[in-house]
Motif scaffolding. Sequence first.
Motif, PDB file in Angstrom:
ATOM      1  N   ALA A 257       0.826  -1.224   0.000  1.00  0.00           N
ATOM      2  CA  ALA A 257       0.000   0.000   0.000  1.00  0.00           C
ATOM      3  C   ALA A 257       0.854   1.266   0.000  1.00  0.00           C
ATOM      4  O   ALA A 257       0.500   2.268  -0.642  1.00  0.00           O
ATOM      5  N   ASP A 258       1.997   1.205   0.668  1.00  0.00           N
ATOM      6  CA  ASP A 258       2.835   2.410   0.777  1.00  0.00           C
ATOM      7  C   ASP A 258       3.530   2.774  -0.522  1.00  0.00           C
ATOM      8  O   ASP A 258       4.145   3.831  -0.611  1.00  0.00           O
ATOM      9  N   PRO A 261       0.253   6.531  -3.909  1.00  0.00           N
ATOM     10  CA  PRO A 261      -0.496   7.540  -3.156  1.00  0.00           C
ATOM     11  C   PRO A 261      -1.787   6.940  -2.578  1.00  0.00           C
ATOM     12  O   PRO A 261      -2.359   6.014  -3.168  1.00  0.00           O
ATOM     13  N   GLU A 262      -2.236   7.516  -1.466  1.00  0.00           N
ATOM     14  CA  GLU A 262      -3.425   7.017  -0.757  1.00  0.00           C
ATOM     15  C   GLU A 262      -4.651   6.888  -1.673  1.00  0.00           C
ATOM     16  O   GLU A 262      -5.371   5.886  -1.645  1.00  0.00           O
ATOM     17  N   LEU A 263      -4.863   7.903  -2.531  1.00  0.00           N
ATOM     18  CA  LEU A 263      -6.051   7.865  -3.391  1.00  0.00           C
ATOM     19  C   LEU A 263      -5.959   6.713  -4.404  1.00  0.00           C
ATOM     20  O   LEU A 263      -6.944   6.010  -4.656  1.00  0.00           O
ATOM     21  N   PHE A 265      -4.309   3.991  -3.981  1.00  0.00           N
ATOM     22  CA  PHE A 265      -4.512   2.763  -3.213  1.00  0.00           C
ATOM     23  C   PHE A 265      -6.015   2.477  -3.039  1.00  0.00           C
ATOM     24  O   PHE A 265      -6.470   1.342  -3.189  1.00  0.00           O
ATOM     25  N   ARG A 266      -6.778   3.520  -2.747  1.00  0.00           N
ATOM     26  CA  ARG A 266      -8.227   3.299  -2.554  1.00  0.00           C
ATOM     27  C   ARG A 266      -8.902   2.856  -3.848  1.00  0.00           C
ATOM     28  O   ARG A 266      -9.800   2.008  -3.835  1.00  0.00           O
ATOM     29  N   ARG A 269      -8.031  -0.695  -4.171  1.00  0.00           N
ATOM     30  CA  ARG A 269      -8.751  -1.521  -3.187  1.00  0.00           C
ATOM     31  C   ARG A 269     -10.168  -1.818  -3.677  1.00  0.00           C
ATOM     32  O   ARG A 269     -10.678  -2.918  -3.502  1.00  0.00           O
ATOM     33  N   ASP A 307     -14.468   4.372  -1.897  1.00  0.00           N
ATOM     34  CA  ASP A 307     -13.100   4.203  -2.397  1.00  0.00           C
ATOM     35  C   ASP A 307     -12.962   4.662  -3.851  1.00  0.00           C
ATOM     36  O   ASP A 307     -11.993   5.315  -4.215  1.00  0.00           O
TER      37      ASP A 307
END
Length: 386
Positions: A257-258, A261-263, A265-266, A269, A307
């Motif tokens: 996941a790291d 970027p967070e977005l 990753f979502r 997901r 997400d």
Amino acid sequence: MESIERGLIAAFRQSFQREPRLFRAPGRINLIGEHVDYNDGFVMPAALDLSIWAAIAPRPDRRLRLRSLIMDEVVDFDLDDSTAQPRGDWSDYIRGVAIFLERAGYRLSGADLVFEGNLPIGAGLSASAAFEVSAGFALLAISGAEVDRVELAKICQRAENQFVGVRCGIMDQYISCCAVAGSALLLDCRSLTARKVAIDPKARLVLCDTMVRHQLAAAEYNARREDCERAVAALATRIAGISALRDATFDQLMRYADSMPELVFRRARHVVGEIDRTLRAAAALDAGDLEECGRLMNLSHESLRDDYQVSCAELDLMVDIARSLPGVYGARMMGGGFGGCTINLVDGKRADAFAQAMIERYRTATGVTPLILTCVPGAGAGEACL
Ligand code: GLA
């Protein structure tokens, strides 16, 4: 003959003073498996019994003259015009298909065409794919070419990606070409093989149209696709042989996941979870477990809303209303998002009361009367028997 077909033949005779052949291509629903077709995942569409029809007769030259009774418009172009640019309207779907059929090696005859339909336009039921497939089928048939349905679906998708400019996956064109009456299909969007999935006759598939169409849909769609490509690029440095999110497991995605970027990753997901949910939903339907299928549909909506962020207030409202009503196994937004329809798996005995309550509650909350349709899975495209 359906009255729509009679009307279309009369309009064709009046416009072009000769007899046409008629071809029909359906719109679609999708039970589950949203925004995963362009990630090589699994989807579960069925054709609607609502379609676009193309009436066609060949011309001796290389012109295509198109008339849409739906848009009340005539467009004319030359198949040999290599400078073709999209006009930004319905005719692009047909022109794009003609261009990409020729690029695939088919030599098309010029033709006069008239289009008519009973499929709501812009409601997320894939009227665009139905336009493409009806035109492609008709043009191939009058040019004396064999129609390979999977090949035609791929060419129509190419036309939409490269001429119209929406980077859609293969689901809509595939199901419009290859649907089987009475069943949904579990389609593997990588191998393009499918199997039938029967839906327990005690359940109904009910579509509820929010009646809203948000302008951002096409741009946001292409942006989601880019997010998925970013996720694959990040994972490719860690997982050997990955070419699409289909190749990543949930555990791998969490582990890496790291790396993104967070977005992004979502987005990933949603896709990885949705592919898994679709396979589970197929197994649940095989086992006659409507509750489990509905539960997975509910989870699909939450993932698309939170997400993937392709829902909107009206879709969320409709899903909330549906879930508060008796006899609803599951409810979720359907298709690309930002408006259009929800799909609801409803106990057949409660379906009429469901529709009535939905109309009243949605109208009270928004002032808008929603369109409610019951889906009877229809057959794929073909020539209409006159
Ligand atoms: C649109 C596209 C399809 C698919 C869905 C979302 O309908 O045309 O290819 O990606 O959105 O599942």
